[in-house]
Design a protein around this motif. Structure first.
Motif, PDB file in Angstrom:
ATOM      1  N   MET A 121       0.760  -1.038   0.015  1.00 35.30           N
ATOM      2  CA  MET A 121      -0.037   0.097   0.072  1.00 35.30           C
ATOM      3  C   MET A 121       0.955   1.162   0.109  1.00 35.30           C
ATOM      4  N   TYR A 122       0.790   2.006  -0.861  1.00 30.72           N
ATOM      5  CA  TYR A 122       1.150   3.277  -0.907  1.00 30.72           C
ATOM      6  C   TYR A 122       0.267   4.493  -0.585  1.00 30.72           C
ATOM      7  N   CYS A 123       0.624   5.568   0.200  1.00 31.38           N
ATOM      8  CA  CYS A 123      -0.273   6.576   0.535  1.00 31.38           C
ATOM      9  C   CYS A 123       0.501   7.766   1.257  1.00 31.38           C
ATOM     10  N   GLY A 124       0.001   8.715   1.496  1.00 27.97           N
ATOM     11  CA  GLY A 124       0.817   9.830   1.884  1.00 27.97           C
ATOM     12  C   GLY A 124       1.066   9.945   3.387  1.00 27.97           C
ATOM     13  N   SER A 125       2.015  10.906   3.717  1.00 28.99           N
ATOM     14  CA  SER A 125       2.572  11.029   5.111  1.00 28.99           C
ATOM     15  C   SER A 125       2.162  12.094   5.726  1.00 28.99           C
ATOM     16  N   SER A 126       1.323  13.084   5.170  1.00 29.75           N
ATOM     17  CA  SER A 126       0.669  14.322   5.636  1.00 29.75           C
ATOM     18  C   SER A 126      -0.223  13.897   6.871  1.00 29.75           C
ATOM     19  N   GLU A 127       0.049  14.939   7.866  1.00 29.93           N
ATOM     20  CA  GLU A 127      -0.957  15.070   9.059  1.00 29.93           C
ATOM     21  C   GLU A 127      -1.777  16.021   8.734  1.00 29.93           C
ATOM     22  N   SER A 128      -1.660  16.976   7.823  1.00 27.39           N
ATOM     23  CA  SER A 128      -2.567  18.062   7.620  1.00 27.39           C
ATOM     24  C   SER A 128      -3.383  17.994   6.342  1.00 27.39           C
ATOM     25  N   THR A 129      -3.636  16.927   5.937  1.00 25.00           N
ATOM     26  CA  THR A 129      -4.494  16.722   4.405  1.00 25.00           C
ATOM     27  C   THR A 129      -6.025  16.561   5.069  1.00 25.00           C
ATOM     28  N   ASN A 130      -6.838  16.518   4.162  1.00 28.74           N
ATOM     29  CA  ASN A 130      -8.418  16.290   4.306  1.00 28.74           C
ATOM     30  C   ASN A 130      -8.447  15.160   5.142  1.00 28.74           C
ATOM     31  N   PRO A 131      -9.106  15.391   6.455  1.00 27.30           N
ATOM     32  CA  PRO A 131      -9.244  14.298   7.389  1.00 27.30           C
ATOM     33  C   PRO A 131     -10.059  13.009   6.671  1.00 27.30           C
ATOM     34  N   ALA A 132     -10.784  13.309   5.565  1.00 31.94           N
ATOM     35  CA  ALA A 132     -11.598  12.090   5.051  1.00 31.94           C
ATOM     36  C   ALA A 132     -10.339  11.279   4.625  1.00 31.94           C
ATOM     37  N   TYR A 133      -9.220  11.837   4.129  1.00 35.01           N
ATOM     38  CA  TYR A 133      -8.537  10.830   3.736  1.00 35.01           C
ATOM     39  C   TYR A 133      -7.697   9.910   4.891  1.00 35.01           C
ATOM     40  N   HIS A 134      -7.481  10.503   6.003  1.00 34.85           N
ATOM     41  CA  HIS A 134      -7.227   9.735   7.098  1.00 34.85           C
ATOM     42  C   HIS A 134      -8.098   8.624   7.458  1.00 34.85           C
ATOM     43  N   ASP A 135      -9.364   9.077   7.310  1.00 35.00           N
ATOM     44  CA  ASP A 135     -10.467   8.134   7.652  1.00 35.00           C
ATOM     45  C   ASP A 135     -10.539   6.979   6.537  1.00 35.00           C
ATOM     46  N   LEU A 136     -10.185   7.268   5.444  1.00 34.98           N
ATOM     47  CA  LEU A 136     -10.291   5.955   4.305  1.00 34.98           C
ATOM     48  C   LEU A 136      -9.158   5.545   4.685  1.00 34.98           C
ATOM     49  N   ALA A 137      -8.032   5.903   5.272  1.00 29.84           N
ATOM     50  CA  ALA A 137      -6.749   4.989   5.422  1.00 29.84           C
ATOM     51  C   ALA A 137      -6.977   4.153   6.457  1.00 29.84           C
ATOM     52  N   SER A 138      -7.863   4.519   7.540  1.00 30.04           N
ATOM     53  CA  SER A 138      -8.122   3.620   8.850  1.00 30.04           C
ATOM     54  C   SER A 138      -9.137   2.592   8.231  1.00 30.04           C
ATOM     55  N   ARG A 139     -10.179   2.893   7.473  1.00 33.51           N
ATOM     56  CA  ARG A 139     -11.160   2.183   7.186  1.00 33.51           C
ATOM     57  C   ARG A 139     -10.456   1.066   6.240  1.00 33.51           C
ATOM     58  N   PHE A 140      -9.630   1.622   5.357  1.00 33.95           N
ATOM     59  CA  PHE A 140      -8.993   0.419   4.481  1.00 33.95           C
ATOM     60  C   PHE A 140      -7.817  -0.501   5.311  1.00 33.95           C
ATOM     61  N   GLY A 141      -7.367  -0.112   6.396  1.00 37.22           N
ATOM     62  CA  GLY A 141      -6.495  -0.622   6.973  1.00 37.22           C
ATOM     63  C   GLY A 141      -7.277  -1.904   7.748  1.00 37.22           C
ATOM     64  N   ALA A 142      -8.388  -1.348   8.323  1.00 39.36           N
ATOM     65  CA  ALA A 142      -9.149  -2.516   9.154  1.00 39.36           C
ATOM     66  C   ALA A 142      -9.783  -3.498   8.023  1.00 39.36           C
ATOM     67  N   ALA A 143     -10.188  -3.104   6.855  1.00 39.51           N
ATOM     68  CA  ALA A 143     -10.821  -3.876   5.733  1.00 39.51           C
ATOM     69  C   ALA A 143      -9.599  -4.913   5.460  1.00 39.51           C
ATOM     70  N   VAL A 144      -8.508  -4.574   5.321  1.00 40.16           N
ATOM     71  CA  VAL A 144      -7.400  -5.567   4.870  1.00 40.16           C
ATOM     72  C   VAL A 144      -7.080  -6.575   6.009  1.00 40.16           C
ATOM     73  N   ALA A 145      -7.235  -6.145   7.259  1.00 38.72           N
ATOM     74  CA  ALA A 145      -7.161  -7.072   8.244  1.00 38.72           C
ATOM     75  C   ALA A 145      -8.311  -8.128   8.463  1.00 38.72           C
ATOM     76  N   ARG A 146      -9.544  -7.452   8.223  1.00 35.41           N
ATOM     77  CA  ARG A 146     -10.712  -8.383   8.204  1.00 35.41           C
ATOM     78  C   ARG A 146     -10.652  -9.431   7.186  1.00 35.41           C
ATOM     79  N   ARG A 147     -10.141  -9.203   5.930  1.00 33.71           N
ATOM     80  CA  ARG A 147     -10.039 -10.099   4.855  1.00 33.71           C
ATOM     81  C   ARG A 147      -9.027 -11.235   5.040  1.00 33.71           C
TER      82      ARG A 147
END
Ligand code: AMP
Length: 176
Positions: free
Chosen positions: A1-27
């Motif tokens: 997985m490749y994604c940004g290291s920014s702390e200050s981008t759109n919070p929706a992107y941080h949220d997507l990253a969290s949900r994607f990480g959890a989905a990877v684990a669930r699968r």
């Protein structure tokens, strides 16, 4: 997985990253990523770890102070950015690209260019729930229109507008 290291981008992107990480684990899939605890990278890996998933971080030693390895996940420490990309490439069966900056683009374009050279046939999926990747796909199409890139390359890079669509695209759907 490749994604940004920014702390200050759109919070929706941080949220997507969290949900994607959890989905990877669930699968039951393993998340291979850059090793850091910051930005989308950190959110994604932390969520995968918290959901009981396997995570592998690949971190160049000189970035340790800046990107801060995530606690409680195994890391492969390497010497250079090239080595990081090679280990991530070798350890991954598919590549998912979340919103990110120049570093994310560099890593994603490299694996895409290796597809163009038939060096691998691993899926490459660009995931965003908004129009983040639209200019990227427009640029790829522009190079196809100008016959700089073969039209067949369009099949090598797949856009996905949801996590489900992303897993469908990489053929990794297993019951959650
Ligand atoms: P960015 O999208 O710029 O926030 O960067 C995301 C991640 O890509 C960070 O962990 C960077 O260290 C990493 N990165 C940037 N350039 C490279 C490169 N040439 N090779 C490997 N990783 C990189």
């Amino acid at each position: 997985m490749y994604c940004g290291s920014s702390e200050s981008t759109n919070p929706a992107y941080h949220d997507l990253a969290s949900r994607f990480g959890a989905a990877v684990a669930r699968r039951g899939l393993r998340l291979v990523y850059g090793g850091g605890s910051i930005g989308l990278m950190g959110r994604c890996a932390e969520a995968a770890r918290a959901a009981g998933g396997q995570v592998l971080g690949v971190m160049p030693r000189f970035l340790e102070a800046r990107e801060i390895p995530l606690a409680n996940v195994p890391h492969r420490m390497v010497d250079t950015m090239h080595e990081r990309k090679l280990v991530m490439f070798q350890e991954s069966d598919a590549f998912v690209v979340l919103p990110g900056g120049i570093g994310t683009l560099e890593e994603a374009v490299e694996v895409a260019s290796w597809r163009r050279l038939d060096l691998h046939s691993k899926p490459i999926v660009f995931l965003a729930e908004d129009d983040f990747w639209t200019p990227f796909f427009a640029l790829i199409q522009h190079t196809i229109d100008l016959k700089l890139t073969p039209a067949s390359f369009a099949q090598a890079v797949t856009p996905a507008s949801s996590i489900e669509e992303c897993f469908d695209a990489i053929g990794a759907r297993v019951s959650a």
